[in-house]
Scaffold this motif. Sequence first.
Motif, PDB file in Angstrom:
ATOM      1  N   PRO A   1       1.054  -1.015  -0.412  1.00 36.72           N
ATOM      2  CA  PRO A   1       0.243  -0.104  -0.274  1.00 36.72           C
ATOM      3  C   PRO A   1       0.863   1.573  -0.367  1.00 36.72           C
ATOM      4  O   PRO A   1       2.083   1.426  -0.046  1.00 36.72           O
ATOM      5  N   GLU A   2       0.877   2.708  -0.295  1.00 36.47           N
ATOM      6  CA  GLU A   2       1.292   3.666  -0.390  1.00 36.47           C
ATOM      7  C   GLU A   2       1.492   4.079   0.705  1.00 36.47           C
ATOM      8  O   GLU A   2       2.627   5.072   0.545  1.00 36.47           O
ATOM      9  N   PRO A   3       0.614   4.125   1.510  1.00 32.51           N
ATOM     10  CA  PRO A   3       0.796   4.494   3.084  1.00 32.51           C
ATOM     11  C   PRO A   3       2.315   3.885   3.423  1.00 32.51           C
ATOM     12  O   PRO A   3       2.545   4.493   3.871  1.00 32.51           O
ATOM     13  N   LEU A   4       2.042   2.547   3.541  1.00 34.94           N
ATOM     14  CA  LEU A   4       2.795   2.235   3.876  1.00 34.94           C
ATOM     15  C   LEU A   4       4.435   2.311   3.189  1.00 34.94           C
ATOM     16  O   LEU A   4       4.936   2.500   3.713  1.00 34.94           O
ATOM     17  N   ARG A   5       4.692   1.958   2.062  1.00 37.06           N
ATOM     18  CA  ARG A   5       5.052   2.626   1.190  1.00 37.06           C
ATOM     19  C   ARG A   5       5.766   4.521   1.465  1.00 37.06           C
ATOM     20  O   ARG A   5       6.747   4.271   1.431  1.00 37.06           O
ATOM     21  N   ASP A   6       5.126   4.926   1.756  1.00 40.28           N
ATOM     22  CA  ASP A   6       5.476   6.327   2.411  1.00 40.28           C
ATOM     23  C   ASP A   6       5.880   5.974   3.423  1.00 40.28           C
ATOM     24  O   ASP A   6       7.650   7.102   3.997  1.00 40.28           O
ATOM     25  N   GLN A   7       6.051   5.392   4.047  1.00 38.95           N
ATOM     26  CA  GLN A   7       6.094   5.286   5.930  1.00 38.95           C
ATOM     27  C   GLN A   7       7.506   4.831   6.143  1.00 38.95           C
ATOM     28  O   GLN A   7       8.421   5.128   6.250  1.00 38.95           O
TER      29      GLN A   7
END
Length: 88
Positions: free
Chosen positions: A10-16
């Motif tokens: 998921p993008e939020p996980l990647r961003d984190q």
Amino acid sequence: MVALQIRDVPEPLRDQLVALARQRGQSLQAFLFDLVRDEARRQDNIAVLKQFSPAAMDVAFTARDVVVALDAERAERDSALAEPEIRE
């Protein structure tokens, strides 16, 4: 070397993960490599510790037994150190 790929992140996980990598001054690739390497090392450590577990070594004493034995030896040593040696 082998390339690994993780799908459906998921993008939020990647961003984190990117933010955590930046905090360490690393690229995302370097950060993830460190995570994977460290996890593999921990598993190696667990395997080594299991080799020395009381069950693996067929040990019949407990940690409490060790503490009691150490306390007794220390008390004996302290008593011997406190008594002056008498020479005639």
